[in-house]
Design a protein around this motif. Structure first.
Motif, PDB file in Angstrom:
ATOM      1  N   VAL A  76      26.426  60.427 -61.973  1.00  0.00           N
ATOM      2  CA  VAL A  76      26.025  60.331 -60.573  1.00  0.00           C
ATOM      3  C   VAL A  76      26.155  61.719 -59.956  1.00  0.00           C
ATOM      4  O   VAL A  76      27.214  62.334 -60.021  1.00  0.00           O
ATOM      5  N   ASP A  77      25.044  62.192 -59.406  1.00  0.00           N
ATOM      6  CA  ASP A  77      25.014  63.476 -58.707  1.00  0.00           C
ATOM      7  C   ASP A  77      25.010  63.160 -57.215  1.00  0.00           C
ATOM      8  O   ASP A  77      24.004  62.688 -56.688  1.00  0.00           O
ATOM      9  N   PHE A  78      26.130  63.388 -56.566  1.00  0.00           N
ATOM     10  CA  PHE A  78      26.245  63.082 -55.145  1.00  0.00           C
ATOM     11  C   PHE A  78      25.561  64.174 -54.333  1.00  0.00           C
ATOM     12  O   PHE A  78      25.855  65.352 -54.501  1.00  0.00           O
ATOM     13  N   ARG A  79      24.663  63.767 -53.461  1.00  0.00           N
ATOM     14  CA  ARG A  79      23.928  64.700 -52.594  1.00  0.00           C
ATOM     15  C   ARG A  79      24.608  64.871 -51.249  1.00  0.00           C
ATOM     16  O   ARG A  79      24.419  65.869 -50.585  1.00  0.00           O
ATOM     17  N   GLY A  80      25.366  63.840 -50.838  1.00  0.00           N
ATOM     18  CA  GLY A  80      26.054  63.953 -49.563  1.00  0.00           C
ATOM     19  C   GLY A  80      26.818  62.693 -49.205  1.00  0.00           C
ATOM     20  O   GLY A  80      26.472  61.597 -49.655  1.00  0.00           O
ATOM     21  N   PHE A  81      27.860  62.879 -48.427  1.00  0.00           N
ATOM     22  CA  PHE A  81      28.660  61.797 -47.853  1.00  0.00           C
ATOM     23  C   PHE A  81      28.675  62.032 -46.349  1.00  0.00           C
ATOM     24  O   PHE A  81      29.004  63.135 -45.898  1.00  0.00           O
ATOM     25  N   TYR A  82      28.321  61.013 -45.590  1.00  0.00           N
ATOM     26  CA  TYR A  82      28.243  61.130 -44.139  1.00  0.00           C
ATOM     27  C   TYR A  82      28.968  59.939 -43.532  1.00  0.00           C
ATOM     28  O   TYR A  82      28.716  58.803 -43.927  1.00  0.00           O
ATOM     29  N   ALA A  83      29.865  60.211 -42.584  1.00  0.00           N
ATOM     30  CA  ALA A  83      30.666  59.125 -42.027  1.00  0.00           C
ATOM     31  C   ALA A  83      30.527  59.069 -40.513  1.00  0.00           C
ATOM     32  O   ALA A  83      30.425  60.094 -39.835  1.00  0.00           O
ATOM     33  N   ASP A  84      30.533  57.851 -40.022  1.00  0.00           N
ATOM     34  CA  ASP A  84      30.577  57.584 -38.596  1.00  0.00           C
ATOM     35  C   ASP A  84      31.443  56.343 -38.418  1.00  0.00           C
ATOM     36  O   ASP A  84      31.009  55.228 -38.720  1.00  0.00           O
ATOM     37  N   GLY A  85      32.671  56.566 -38.007  1.00  0.00           N
ATOM     38  CA  GLY A  85      33.588  55.445 -37.850  1.00  0.00           C
ATOM     39  C   GLY A  85      33.833  54.750 -39.179  1.00  0.00           C
ATOM     40  O   GLY A  85      34.192  55.383 -40.167  1.00  0.00           O
TER      41      GLY A  85
END
Length: 137
Positions: A76-85
């Motif tokens: 798995v090649d992670f491109r991004g992690f984005y969090a909101d609450g």
């Protein structure tokens, strides 16, 4: 809270990669749901539901069924992690060798909804047509 929630999801991926039922179960609520596109290639190939409800069903899929289709070289090649609450969005590309010998390569977007530090719901988005082409050969 958002950086902590990103860490929760990143650690969950480590549990998924272990294929260990106890480690996987530890990251989900009892009433967790994993909602994938209807009739996606993985569900069709494994004759499994597209939507899994309950920790037990999700753990069974990740610990037992997943490796019947994706047999080698899973990455798995992670491109991004984005969090909101309590929500964490993950962009990734997964590659693997399939049980039929084909190479698998598909992009995913997953929305994790957390509750009390555990994964309560996963909504999975992917190119289902591409998945079917690779799984069916």
């Amino acid at each position: 809270m958002s950086p902590q929630n990103v860490a929760i999801v990143q650690n969950a991926w480590k549990a998924f990669a272990s294929y260990d039922a106890e480690q996987i179960a530890a990251v989900f609520t009892e009433d967790a749901e994993w909602l994938a596109p209807a009739d996606n290639a993985t569900a069709v190939a494994l004759e499994a539901p597209s939507q899994m409800v309950g920790r037990k069903a999700i753990v069974h899929f990740l610990a037992e069924d997943f490796s019947r289709l994706f047999v080698r070289d899973v990455a798995v090649d992670f491109r991004g992690f984005y969090a909101d609450g309590e929500r964490v969005v993950v962009e990734e590309t997964m590659t693997a060798t399939l049980a039929n010998g084909n190479h698998y390569f598909n992009d995913y977007c997953l929305v994790f909804e957390l509750r009390d530090g555990l994964i309560h719901r996963v909504r999975e988005y992917t190119d289902t047509a591409r998945g079917h082409r690779m799984v069916r050969g």
